[in-house]
Write a protein that holds these residues in place. Sequence first.
Motif, PDB file in Angstrom:
ATOM      1  N   PRO A 150       0.811  -1.232   0.000  1.00 38.01           N
ATOM      2  CA  PRO A 150       0.000   0.000   0.000  1.00 38.01           C
ATOM      3  C   PRO A 150       0.843   1.281   0.000  1.00 38.01           C
ATOM      4  N   LYS A 151       1.980   1.251   0.661  1.00 37.26           N
ATOM      5  CA  LYS A 151       2.831   2.445   0.703  1.00 37.26           C
ATOM      6  C   LYS A 151       3.383   2.764  -0.691  1.00 37.26           C
ATOM      7  N   LYS A 152       3.755   1.716  -1.427  1.00 36.18           N
ATOM      8  CA  LYS A 152       4.268   1.940  -2.782  1.00 36.18           C
ATOM      9  C   LYS A 152       3.162   2.467  -3.696  1.00 36.18           C
ATOM     10  N   LEU A 153       1.958   1.904  -3.555  1.00 36.20           N
ATOM     11  CA  LEU A 153       0.836   2.390  -4.354  1.00 36.20           C
ATOM     12  C   LEU A 153       0.528   3.848  -4.040  1.00 36.20           C
ATOM     13  N   GLU A 154       0.587   4.185  -2.764  1.00 34.83           N
ATOM     14  CA  GLU A 154       0.331   5.571  -2.363  1.00 34.83           C
ATOM     15  C   GLU A 154       1.398   6.498  -2.942  1.00 34.83           C
ATOM     16  N   LEU A 155       2.644   6.053  -2.929  1.00 35.79           N
ATOM     17  CA  LEU A 155       3.742   6.847  -3.490  1.00 35.79           C
ATOM     18  C   LEU A 155       3.548   7.052  -4.989  1.00 35.79           C
ATOM     19  N   ILE A 156       3.171   5.987  -5.692  1.00 35.86           N
ATOM     20  CA  ILE A 156       2.933   6.088  -7.137  1.00 35.86           C
ATOM     21  C   ILE A 156       1.774   7.050  -7.419  1.00 35.86           C
ATOM     22  N   PRO A 167      -4.625  22.522 -14.302  1.00 41.52           N
ATOM     23  CA  PRO A 167      -6.057  22.510 -14.663  1.00 41.52           C
ATOM     24  C   PRO A 167      -6.722  21.153 -14.400  1.00 41.52           C
ATOM     25  N   VAL A 168      -5.982  20.080 -14.612  1.00 43.87           N
ATOM     26  CA  VAL A 168      -6.537  18.742 -14.356  1.00 43.87           C
ATOM     27  C   VAL A 168      -6.747  18.554 -12.855  1.00 43.87           C
ATOM     28  N   LYS A 169      -5.790  19.010 -12.055  1.00 45.88           N
ATOM     29  CA  LYS A 169      -5.932  18.933 -10.596  1.00 45.88           C
ATOM     30  C   LYS A 169      -7.149  19.736 -10.144  1.00 45.88           C
ATOM     31  N   LYS A 210       0.762   9.479  -5.581  1.00 51.73           N
ATOM     32  CA  LYS A 210       1.208  10.847  -5.269  1.00 51.73           C
ATOM     33  C   LYS A 210       2.056  11.401  -6.411  1.00 51.73           C
ATOM     34  N   GLN A 211       2.940  10.571  -6.956  1.00 52.39           N
ATOM     35  CA  GLN A 211       3.786  11.010  -8.060  1.00 52.39           C
ATOM     36  C   GLN A 211       2.945  11.343  -9.293  1.00 52.39           C
ATOM     37  N   ILE A 212       1.946  10.505  -9.575  1.00 55.62           N
ATOM     38  CA  ILE A 212       1.067  10.769 -10.716  1.00 55.62           C
ATOM     39  C   ILE A 212       0.318  12.074 -10.501  1.00 55.62           C
TER      40      ILE A 212
END
Length: 83
Positions: A4-10, A21-23, A12-14
């Motif tokens: 889960p930590k790696k998924l959260e990091l990915i 504008p997308v954000k 966050k990076q994305i």
Amino acid sequence: MFDPKKLELIAKQIHESMPQPVKDLGTDVDQKIRQVIQSQLNKLDVISREEFEVQTQVLLRTRQKLNAMEQKMAELEEKLSDK
């Protein structure tokens, strides 16, 4: 299984790599969804947890009084039937 930590990091990076504008669009959509859900919840005939707890206490006190009155009534009926 995924970490889960790696998924959260990915994720966050994305998110950080997205154009602003997308954000903003994501934030706007999130706010609109929350508004619609809140509006629909407000239309429901529900009470708050606090009001529920208050009414529960009122019901318990009423039940205690009713039980006491039933007991007194039974005692009075017994006295009347003894005479």
